[in-house]
Design a protein around this motif. Structure first.
Motif, PDB file in Angstrom:
ATOM      1  N   VAL A   9     -45.641 -87.872  -9.812  1.00 57.99           N
ATOM      2  CA  VAL A   9     -45.039 -86.641 -10.310  1.00 57.99           C
ATOM      3  C   VAL A   9     -45.643 -85.466  -9.561  1.00 57.99           C
ATOM      4  O   VAL A   9     -46.858 -85.300  -9.540  1.00 57.99           O
ATOM      5  CB  VAL A   9     -45.277 -86.475 -11.825  1.00 57.99           C
ATOM      6  CG1 VAL A   9     -44.746 -85.131 -12.297  1.00 57.99           C
ATOM      7  CG2 VAL A   9     -44.622 -87.612 -12.580  1.00 57.99           C
ATOM      8  N   MET A  10     -44.781 -84.685  -8.906  1.00 59.78           N
ATOM      9  CA  MET A  10     -45.339 -83.563  -8.144  1.00 59.78           C
ATOM     10  C   MET A  10     -44.468 -82.308  -8.212  1.00 59.78           C
ATOM     11  O   MET A  10     -43.351 -82.333  -8.712  1.00 59.78           O
ATOM     12  CB  MET A  10     -45.548 -83.951  -6.692  1.00 59.78           C
ATOM     13  CG  MET A  10     -44.602 -84.992  -6.186  1.00 59.78           C
ATOM     14  SD  MET A  10     -45.171 -85.664  -4.615  1.00 59.78           S
ATOM     15  CE  MET A  10     -43.740 -86.619  -4.176  1.00 59.78           C
ATOM     16  N   ALA A  11     -45.043 -81.238  -7.696  1.00 62.62           N
ATOM     17  CA  ALA A  11     -44.330 -79.966  -7.601  1.00 62.62           C
ATOM     18  C   ALA A  11     -44.326 -79.538  -6.147  1.00 62.62           C
ATOM     19  O   ALA A  11     -45.332 -79.654  -5.451  1.00 62.62           O
ATOM     20  CB  ALA A  11     -45.006 -78.907  -8.468  1.00 62.62           C
ATOM     21  N   ASP A  12     -43.169 -79.066  -5.672  1.00 64.56           N
ATOM     22  CA  ASP A  12     -43.059 -78.496  -4.334  1.00 64.56           C
ATOM     23  C   ASP A  12     -42.549 -77.070  -4.460  1.00 64.56           C
ATOM     24  O   ASP A  12     -41.830 -76.740  -5.392  1.00 64.56           O
ATOM     25  CB  ASP A  12     -42.097 -79.330  -3.477  1.00 64.56           C
ATOM     26  CG  ASP A  12     -42.652 -80.711  -3.179  1.00 64.56           C
ATOM     27  OD1 ASP A  12     -43.693 -80.795  -2.518  1.00 64.56           O
ATOM     28  OD2 ASP A  12     -42.048 -81.705  -3.630  1.00 64.56           O
ATOM     29  N   VAL A  13     -42.925 -76.248  -3.494  1.00 63.74           N
ATOM     30  CA  VAL A  13     -42.556 -74.838  -3.574  1.00 63.74           C
ATOM     31  C   VAL A  13     -41.851 -74.386  -2.302  1.00 63.74           C
ATOM     32  O   VAL A  13     -42.345 -74.615  -1.193  1.00 63.74           O
ATOM     33  CB  VAL A  13     -43.792 -73.941  -3.795  1.00 63.74           C
ATOM     34  CG1 VAL A  13     -43.369 -72.484  -3.931  1.00 63.74           C
ATOM     35  CG2 VAL A  13     -44.581 -74.390  -5.013  1.00 63.74           C
ATOM     36  N   PRO A  43     -45.037 -76.797   0.908  1.00 59.90           N
ATOM     37  CA  PRO A  43     -46.296 -76.980   0.196  1.00 59.90           C
ATOM     38  C   PRO A  43     -46.028 -77.645  -1.151  1.00 59.90           C
ATOM     39  O   PRO A  43     -45.117 -77.243  -1.868  1.00 59.90           O
ATOM     40  CB  PRO A  43     -46.820 -75.546   0.018  1.00 59.90           C
ATOM     41  CG  PRO A  43     -45.646 -74.668   0.225  1.00 59.90           C
ATOM     42  CD  PRO A  43     -44.734 -75.383   1.159  1.00 59.90           C
ATOM     43  N   GLY A  44     -46.820 -78.680  -1.445  1.00 59.74           N
ATOM     44  CA  GLY A  44     -46.605 -79.406  -2.692  1.00 59.74           C
ATOM     45  C   GLY A  44     -47.799 -80.253  -3.028  1.00 59.74           C
ATOM     46  O   GLY A  44     -48.693 -80.437  -2.195  1.00 59.74           O
ATOM     47  N   GLY A  45     -47.818 -80.772  -4.235  1.00 55.53           N
ATOM     48  CA  GLY A  45     -48.936 -81.609  -4.620  1.00 55.53           C
ATOM     49  C   GLY A  45     -48.703 -82.291  -5.942  1.00 55.53           C
ATOM     50  O   GLY A  45     -47.761 -81.972  -6.675  1.00 55.53           O
ATOM     51  N   THR A  58     -48.746 -76.652 -12.124  1.00 54.24           N
ATOM     52  CA  THR A  58     -49.000 -77.469 -10.943  1.00 54.24           C
ATOM     53  C   THR A  58     -48.592 -76.713  -9.685  1.00 54.24           C
ATOM     54  O   THR A  58     -49.353 -76.624  -8.714  1.00 54.24           O
ATOM     55  CB  THR A  58     -48.208 -78.789 -11.018  1.00 54.24           C
ATOM     56  OG1 THR A  58     -48.488 -79.429 -12.256  1.00 54.24           O
ATOM     57  CG2 THR A  58     -48.578 -79.707  -9.871  1.00 54.24           C
ATOM     58  N   ALA A  59     -47.400 -76.160  -9.721  1.00 55.48           N
ATOM     59  CA  ALA A  59     -46.908 -75.415  -8.558  1.00 55.48           C
ATOM     60  C   ALA A  59     -47.835 -74.249  -8.236  1.00 55.48           C
ATOM     61  O   ALA A  59     -48.157 -73.988  -7.074  1.00 55.48           O
ATOM     62  CB  ALA A  59     -45.492 -74.926  -8.829  1.00 55.48           C
ATOM     63  N   ARG A  60     -48.273 -73.576  -9.279  1.00 59.66           N
ATOM     64  CA  ARG A  60     -49.142 -72.425  -9.093  1.00 59.66           C
ATOM     65  C   ARG A  60     -50.474 -72.843  -8.460  1.00 59.66           C
ATOM     66  O   ARG A  60     -50.985 -72.203  -7.541  1.00 59.66           O
ATOM     67  CB  ARG A  60     -49.392 -71.774 -10.453  1.00 59.66           C
ATOM     68  CG  ARG A  60     -49.413 -70.275 -10.440  1.00 59.66           C
ATOM     69  CD  ARG A  60     -49.469 -69.712 -11.842  1.00 59.66           C
ATOM     70  NE  ARG A  60     -48.201 -69.822 -12.557  1.00 59.66           N
ATOM     71  CZ  ARG A  60     -47.152 -69.048 -12.309  1.00 59.66           C
ATOM     72  NH1 ARG A  60     -47.214 -68.138 -11.352  1.00 59.66           N
ATOM     73  NH2 ARG A  60     -46.036 -69.189 -12.984  1.00 59.66           N
ATOM     74  N   ARG A  61     -50.995 -73.959  -8.959  1.00 59.10           N
ATOM     75  CA  ARG A  61     -52.267 -74.450  -8.426  1.00 59.10           C
ATOM     76  C   ARG A  61     -52.113 -74.852  -6.962  1.00 59.10           C
ATOM     77  O   ARG A  61     -52.974 -74.549  -6.122  1.00 59.10           O
ATOM     78  CB  ARG A  61     -52.755 -75.645  -9.258  1.00 59.10           C
ATOM     79  CG  ARG A  61     -54.073 -76.246  -8.790  1.00 59.10           C
ATOM     80  CD  ARG A  61     -54.568 -77.321  -9.740  1.00 59.10           C
ATOM     81  NE  ARG A  61     -53.549 -78.331 -10.031  1.00 59.10           N
ATOM     82  CZ  ARG A  61     -53.171 -79.288  -9.190  1.00 59.10           C
ATOM     83  NH1 ARG A  61     -53.725 -79.367  -7.987  1.00 59.10           N
ATOM     84  NH2 ARG A  61     -52.261 -80.167  -9.536  1.00 59.10           N
TER      85      ARG A  61
END
Lengths: 221, 221
Positions: A9-13, A43-45, A58-61
């Motif tokens: 599970v991740m967030a990308d921006v 950028p993502g994580g 998550t995205a903010r971090r």
DNA sequence: TCAAAAGTGTTGATCCTACACCCATGA
DNA sequence: TCATGGGTGTAGGATCAACACTTTTGA
């Protein structure tokens, strides 16, 4: 099919800004780790349940860690998911849209933990990893829909801006040109832009100085 | 904060239909299991990575298992996530919007594996579990935005429909009334509705029969 | 005084709303 | 023949795009 029990599970921006020539630009980073090591990507994580109290966190971090940016306004675009988009297995990514104020663009250039680049989102000159090309398309579409819907991409500008700057921002997003008179009439009628920052006159190069404006928060997006 | 390593990942569906009086209705199911056992909620369920090749697949499977519906067109709304929305821990839900064609509404009533109910999405007369009340709001907003944007909620109707039925559907979604002449003019000018299903005339109660229409797929949403 | 960008006014086309009107049918 | 809902025409107002015009500055 995958044998794993849990998906990644991740967030990308998708972070957009305007360059010196008022063109829309998108931030990409070079991946330091496998998979797709060395490739360019948004950028993502990964979500860290112990640190993040929502995917937006998550995205903010991720933005903080990878680009050194804090307090960027984020907006959810949509989810990309499936068992084939990441070689590590079943994965789910929440894509966020962010606009970077003009006065914070230099900050990104400074922060050098990762290799970063600003590219033209319409015709990316680098190949993007995973399904990030689709993500860019989706983010662009979301951004355009908002501006077409008469919302103002004020977050691309400094808090003090001129009407021409605002028009250029809209034009950059929609990739068109707009009529000056019509653009201004629409704004004035909408009642909500505070007028004349008394002495805030920008003395651009060698022409007539322009009136500066400030907008109330509700007009931002 | 939670100690778990992985979040719960699920899909929830806001399924709308029109009732006999052409009012917008939303499907809710009564939860058979903990948590929130016995409460009403949107139909939803956990991702099964071994069965689903995307979150949309999850949503589709949930609809099949809980309500006995197949091949319903789905559209992503947005993600709800966080460590506090589900007592079991960190969770992430992808919300989908679905419109149920008029001719499939009876099928739901038949399928009795779970208790189901159709409620008024604007003023729900039941308390919804988790953050499903926010989900309903988000789904409604997404639906309304589309219709306001001149898209046609054709999936609420049978393949053969009258223009008045279509207008009623739009009115039900937006909760307004519209001008008949204007509505029809907009449609005709848009060139894309195929005309007269030759003998398909609906002989409603005791008035003049109405012309039936069929739309090409690109006008559906 | 000229170039360049700021800022305004006008006009014709287009779209939308409201309302009036005719049409076909069952009772 | 009347009530009911299907279906169309028109006129006035709002909105919009295009373009011409004036203003203010630096060089």
């Amino acid at each position: 099919m995958s044998k794993q029990l849990f998906p990644l599970v991740m967030a990308d921006v998708a972070l957009f800004c305007l360059d010196e020539e008022q063109r829309l630009r998108l931030l990409v980073t070079q991946r330091a780790l496998a998979p797709a090591q060395g490739n360019w990507a948004l950028p993502g994580g990964l979500l860290k349940p112990s640190q993040d109290s929502s995917m937006e966190d998550t995205a903010r971090r991720v933005l903080r860690e990878k680009v050194g940016l804090d307090a960027v306004p984020l907006e959810q675009v949509r989810v990309f998911s499936g068992d084939r988009r990441d070689e590590r297995g079943w994965s789910l990514s929440v894509l966020y849209l962010a606009l970077l104020p003009k006065d914070q663009v230099p900050a990104v250039a400074m922060h050098k933990t990762d290799a970063v680049a600003w590219i033209d989102p319409n015709s990316p000159d680098v190949e993007l990893a995973f399904d990030h090309a689709s993500m860019v398309q989706a983010a662009l579409q979301a951004l355009r829909a908002k501006v077409r819907d008469r919302k103002l991409p004020l977050h691309l500008l400094s808090p003090l801006f001129t009407l021409t700057e605002l028009q250029r921002a809209c034009e950059a997003v929609l990739d068109t040109t707009m009529d000056k008179a019509a653009f201004r009439r629409r704004l004035k009628e909408r009642e909500g832009i505070d007028f004349e920052a008394v002495e805030g006159e920008e003395k651009r190069g060698r022409q007539r100085p322009a009136q500066c404006y400030r907008a109330t928060q509700e007009f931002y997006f």
